[in-house]
Design an enzyme around this catalytic site. Structure first.
Site, short mmCIF file in Angstrom:
data_model
loop_
_atom_site.label_atom_id
_atom_site.label_comp_id
_atom_site.label_asym_id
_atom_site.label_seq_id
_atom_site.Cartn_x
_atom_site.Cartn_y
_atom_site.Cartn_z
N CYS A 2 -44.42 15.70 -10.14
CA CYS A 2 -43.86 16.38 -8.89
C CYS A 2 -43.55 15.08 -8.14
O CYS A 2 -43.92 13.87 -8.34
CB CYS A 2 -45.04 17.36 -8.23
SG CYS A 2 -45.69 18.35 -9.46
N ARG A 27 -37.50 11.90 -12.04
CA ARG A 27 -39.26 12.03 -12.10
C ARG A 27 -39.20 13.69 -12.67
O ARG A 27 -40.22 13.75 -13.39
CB ARG A 27 -40.12 12.25 -11.89
CG ARG A 27 -39.35 10.70 -10.82
CD ARG A 27 -40.41 10.83 -9.06
NE ARG A 27 -41.92 11.86 -8.60
CZ ARG A 27 -42.86 11.03 -8.53
NH1 ARG A 27 -42.73 9.40 -8.03
NH2 ARG A 27 -44.22 10.64 -8.50
N TRP A 74 -43.48 20.26 -11.29
CA TRP A 74 -43.20 20.46 -12.32
C TRP A 74 -44.42 21.05 -12.55
O TRP A 74 -45.84 19.89 -12.65
CB TRP A 74 -43.41 18.76 -13.05
CG TRP A 74 -43.65 17.92 -14.23
CD1 TRP A 74 -44.98 18.19 -14.85
CD2 TRP A 74 -42.93 18.32 -15.16
NE1 TRP A 74 -45.04 18.28 -16.48
CE2 TRP A 74 -43.52 18.02 -16.95
CE3 TRP A 74 -41.71 18.22 -15.48
CZ2 TRP A 74 -42.75 18.28 -17.67
CZ3 TRP A 74 -41.40 18.42 -16.94
CH2 TRP A 74 -41.65 18.22 -17.74
N ASN A 100 -49.25 16.26 -5.30
CA ASN A 100 -49.23 16.09 -6.67
C ASN A 100 -50.82 16.62 -7.29
O ASN A 100 -51.46 15.33 -6.12
CB ASN A 100 -48.45 15.25 -5.98
CG ASN A 100 -47.14 14.64 -5.96
OD1 ASN A 100 -46.55 16.23 -6.21
ND2 ASN A 100 -46.36 13.80 -6.49
N GLY A 101 -50.58 16.31 -8.61
CA GLY A 101 -52.27 16.08 -8.69
C GLY A 101 -52.89 17.35 -9.38
O GLY A 101 -51.93 18.41 -9.38
N GLU A 494 -45.59 5.59 -36.61
CA GLU A 494 -45.11 5.78 -35.65
C GLU A 494 -44.01 4.41 -34.96
O GLU A 494 -43.38 4.42 -34.00
CB GLU A 494 -46.44 6.00 -34.75
CG GLU A 494 -45.77 6.40 -32.45
CD GLU A 494 -44.86 7.18 -32.74
OE1 GLU A 494 -44.36 8.11 -33.28
OE2 GLU A 494 -44.28 7.18 -31.27
N LYS A 498 -40.56 3.82 -33.58
CA LYS A 498 -39.99 3.54 -32.12
C LYS A 498 -39.17 2.54 -32.80
O LYS A 498 -37.94 2.46 -31.64
CB LYS A 498 -41.67 2.90 -31.97
CG LYS A 498 -42.75 3.53 -31.46
CD LYS A 498 -41.75 4.08 -30.37
CE LYS A 498 -41.37 6.26 -29.60
NZ LYS A 498 -41.81 6.43 -30.31
N GLU A 501 -35.71 3.70 -33.71
CA GLU A 501 -34.73 4.11 -32.44
C GLU A 501 -34.65 3.72 -31.27
O GLU A 501 -33.42 3.82 -31.68
CB GLU A 501 -36.09 5.43 -32.27
CG GLU A 501 -36.98 6.72 -32.08
CD GLU A 501 -37.08 7.77 -31.38
OE1 GLU A 501 -36.85 8.92 -31.08
OE2 GLU A 501 -38.71 7.51 -31.27
N HIS A 517 -48.43 -0.13 -55.07
CA HIS A 517 -47.02 0.66 -56.10
C HIS A 517 -45.66 0.77 -55.48
O HIS A 517 -44.94 1.31 -55.40
CB HIS A 517 -47.70 1.71 -54.88
CG HIS A 517 -48.95 2.14 -55.71
ND1 HIS A 517 -50.21 2.51 -56.81
CD2 HIS A 517 -50.43 2.47 -54.37
CE1 HIS A 517 -50.68 2.39 -56.71
NE2 HIS A 517 -51.64 2.73 -55.59
N LYS A 615 -33.29 14.18 -26.18
CA LYS A 615 -34.66 13.65 -26.28
C LYS A 615 -35.41 15.23 -26.34
O LYS A 615 -36.82 15.30 -27.00
CB LYS A 615 -35.10 13.96 -24.87
CG LYS A 615 -36.63 13.96 -24.06
CD LYS A 615 -37.35 13.05 -24.42
CE LYS A 615 -38.60 13.06 -24.18
NZ LYS A 615 -39.18 11.81 -24.55
C1 AGP Z 1 -40.18 10.12 -31.07
O1 AGP Z 1 -39.63 9.08 -30.54
C2 AGP Z 1 -38.26 11.09 -30.82
N1 AGP Z 1 -38.22 11.45 -30.06
C3 AGP Z 1 -38.38 12.34 -31.65
O2 AGP Z 1 -39.35 11.91 -33.15
C4 AGP Z 1 -39.55 13.03 -30.94
O3 AGP Z 1 -41.47 13.00 -31.38
C5 AGP Z 1 -38.82 14.91 -31.86
O4 AGP Z 1 -38.26 15.29 -32.11
C6 AGP Z 1 -40.32 15.78 -31.43
O5 AGP Z 1 -39.81 16.30 -30.26
P1 AGP Z 1 -41.37 17.66 -29.91
O6 AGP Z 1 -42.65 16.12 -28.97
O7 AGP Z 1 -40.78 17.65 -28.42
O8 AGP Z 1 -41.16 18.95 -30.38
#
Ligand code: AGP
Length: 620
Positions: A2, A27, A74, A100-101, A494, A498, A501, A517, A615
């Protein structure tokens, strides 16, 4: 997140307020609103969607009002809608507030206010602030002559209202009976004053003030500000004046956009202590070693009979789910399994009434995850959501769920959503575990340690410079291997995701035990192995895995527990504080996020909008 802006002074407030909201648009928000104090009357205009919608509505009624507050919302409590948008007013329209909060005790307050005759217009926690202020002012007003509330009464009423709130807030309030001042208060949610000539500004972050003021003052927790055309006074809640340092406002537009960080991703990595604390807020009962998940209240009975949990998700949310699988089995004693949503939906999953399917999704719009839960509902399973975006499709289509409260995650690479998802999974394990034999002692230990995590995260973040240096050292590596076991095997996946990506480098995540293996054939000087090896139940196994790699000339970057001097002799090391094994992923992931970020910066890529990625993957 927010956004708040406020103005009181020599010019019409409307222009600054709309411009200020636009500067806060980055934001992320779902609705916006404005309240102007004009000739002793408060006029509010609200709009679902963008600030541009609000501006359109305003154009039909430009106002000369010299005082006003505005907000981009938000959604946290109550779906995105015009009636839930701020500002919120009291019964008589004499008070307007933006906030906000999260007000943790808003349900109790709202119930009590309702019993005393207050009529609510929205589903928000914020609206209770306006009605409490109304009550406190009429109490003060009864002692004032001629019904005019003296300035000190507005302030006294404001402080009396604050003392009834539990949770986090940044609040700005104005009142028709005190048009010459505005009141603000801060507890955990930032507020900054902008100092002008015969005018004062206030905002939830300085980027909204860029171009209007040169000097600013940050409010601290438990401080209030009385602002007016002539200036400001900052006080404590016991009305003692506080001298505050006035700082120069030196921001360029880009830096302003990311609240001082070079990219949203970096900002969101550094927000994790706060976003993690927000995920826990109001949901732990430390004295009983329990978790309180209001979002599951409607399915509480059904959850008691569940004997299997299937988690469906994608990408980073899939990785948090894998950590959750270990947590749920170890601490809730429930059979848990994780399925990639994109695979699950094409299988013939065997589900029944005793199965709970949990969808984890930051956006709440991922097509594969949505399809998976629709399949699960067809098969009669109880379907729950762990989602960040309030009112998103997955949140609406699940039977119940728990919001992450991480605030908007703008960068494509998910960071704070991951740790907030882990917070919810830890709470869920505690919640289910304490119904299934998890002891009071262990429950209290977990609850106590969860409350320490934000502080531990801050400590890890202080190593950003050292991690940046290591990223420079390894930025040109041809190949990265990420290795972890048990709770930190998902972190290996993960960390690899990262760096793939945002730095576009070939990286693979593996369980350390899997090296023998096949993958160990990869090892030579061109490969750097990022090994997540805190002092936990599989530490010794990880050490032997590291020795095998060193023996073959591989390079090692280890994530280790504070004080692990042996590792420091053998490899480059980033240290994390000691914590419960189940919570180590929360700390170990931060160096992986920062390492990927700085490698990508070294390679000169577009951090927040990496190539080929969206995203939210709303298509299959
Ligand atoms: C993660 O860094 C990526 N942007 C992507 O793997 C993302 O986590 C995945 O598309 C799932 O998105 P969601 O959590 O909005 O469902």
């Amino acid at each position: 997140m927010c956004g708040i802006v406020g103005y009181i002074g020599k010019r019409p407030a409307q222009d600054f307020l709309l411009e200020g909201l636009k500067r806060l648009e980055y934001r992320g928000y779902d609705s916006a609103g404005i309240a102007l104090l004009d000739n002793g009357k408060i006029k509010t205009v609200k709009a679902l969607g963008k600030v541009a919608e609000l501006q359109l509505k305003m154009e039909r009624s430009t106002s000369s009002a010299m005082a006003g507050i505005a907000h981009t919302r938000w959604a946290t409590h109550g779906k995105p809608s015009e009636k839930n948008a701020h500002p919120h007013i009291d019964c008589k329209g004499d008070v307007a507030v933006v906030h906000n909060g999260i007000i943790e005790n808003y349900r109790e307050l709202k119930e009590a206010l309702g019993k005393r005759g207050h009529a609510f217009r929205s589903e928000t926690d914020t609206e209770v602030i306006a009605h409490l202020l109304e009550e406190e002012m009429s109490a003060q007003g009864r002692s004032a002559s001629g019904g005019k509330i003296r300035e000190v009464d507005f302030e006294k009423a404001f402080v009396a209202m604050l003392k009834q709130l539990k949770g986090a807030y940044g609040i700005v309030a104005m009142a028709t009976k005190n048009p010459e001042i505005m009141l603000a208060a801060r507890l955990s949610s930032p507020l900054v004053l902008g100092i002008g000539q015969e005018e004062m500004f206030i905002a939830s972050d300085a980027s909204a003030l860029v171009g209007d003021v040169k000097r600013i003052v940050y409010l601290d927790d438990n401080e209030i500000a009385v602002i007016g055309k002539e200036g400001y006074v900052v006080k404590t809640l016991s009305s003692r004046k506080r001298e505050k340092e006035e700082l120069p406002l030196e921001w360029n537009k880009t830096v302003a956009e990311h609240s001082g960080y070079a990219h949203f991703m970096l900002k969101e990595i550094f927000e994790q202590p706060k976003s993690f604390a927000d995920a826990l807020r109001g949901r732990l009962i430390p004295g009983e070693g329990k978790a309180r998940l209001g979002g599951l209240r409607t399915v509480e009975k059904r959850l008691r009979s569940i004997n299997r949990i299937v988690i469906v998700s994608c990408g980073t949310s899939y990785h948090s789910a894998l950590v959750g699988e270990y947590m749920l089995e170890e601490y809730a004693g429930i059979k848990a399994e994780v399925e990639m949503a994109s695979e699950f939906r094409y299988r013939k999953p065997l589900l029944d009434k005793k199965t709970a399917v949990i969808a984890i999704s930051q956006s709440g719009e991922t097509a594969d995850t949505l399809a998976a839960i629709r399949e699960a509902k067809e098969k009669g399973a109880l379907v729950l959501g762990i989602v960040n975006v309030v009112g998103s499709t997955i949140a609406r289509e699940t039977d119940a769920g728990v919001y992450c409260h991480a605030g908007p995650e703008i960068s494509v690479a998910s960071t704070k959503a991951f740790t907030s998802q882990l917070a919810i999974l830890a709470l869920l394990s505690l919640y289910l575990g304490r119904q299934r034999g998890l002891t009071l002692v262990m429950g209290k230990r977990i609850a106590k340690e969860l409350l320490q995590i934000p502080k531990y995260m801050e400590r890890v973040l202080t190593q950003a410079k050292a991690i940046k240096k290591l990223a420079k050292k390894y930025a040109k590596q041809a190949h990265y291997l990420y290795l972890g076991r048990k709770y930190n095997y998902p972190n290996a996946l993960e960390g690899a995701l990262k760096i793939k990506e945002i730095a576009y480098v070939p990286a693979q995540g593996y369980p350390t035990g899997e090296m023998k293996h096949g993958p160990i054939a990869l090892i030579d000087a061109s490969v750097v192995s990022v090994m997540i090896m805190p002092k936990d139940s599989v530490y010794e196994k990880n050490v032997s895995g590291m020795e095998e790699i060193l023996a073959r000339g591989g390079k090692i970057l280890a994530i280790a527990t504070d004080g692990d001097a042996m590792l420091a002799k053998k490899a480059d090391v980033i240290f994390i504080p000691k914590t419960l094994e189940m919570l180590t992923p929360l700390l170990a992931v931060i160096p992986l996020q920062l390492f990927a970020y700085y490698v990508a910066v070294e390679r000169g890529y577009d951090i927040d909008k990496p190539r080929n990625l969206a995203k939210s993957v709303t298509v299959e």
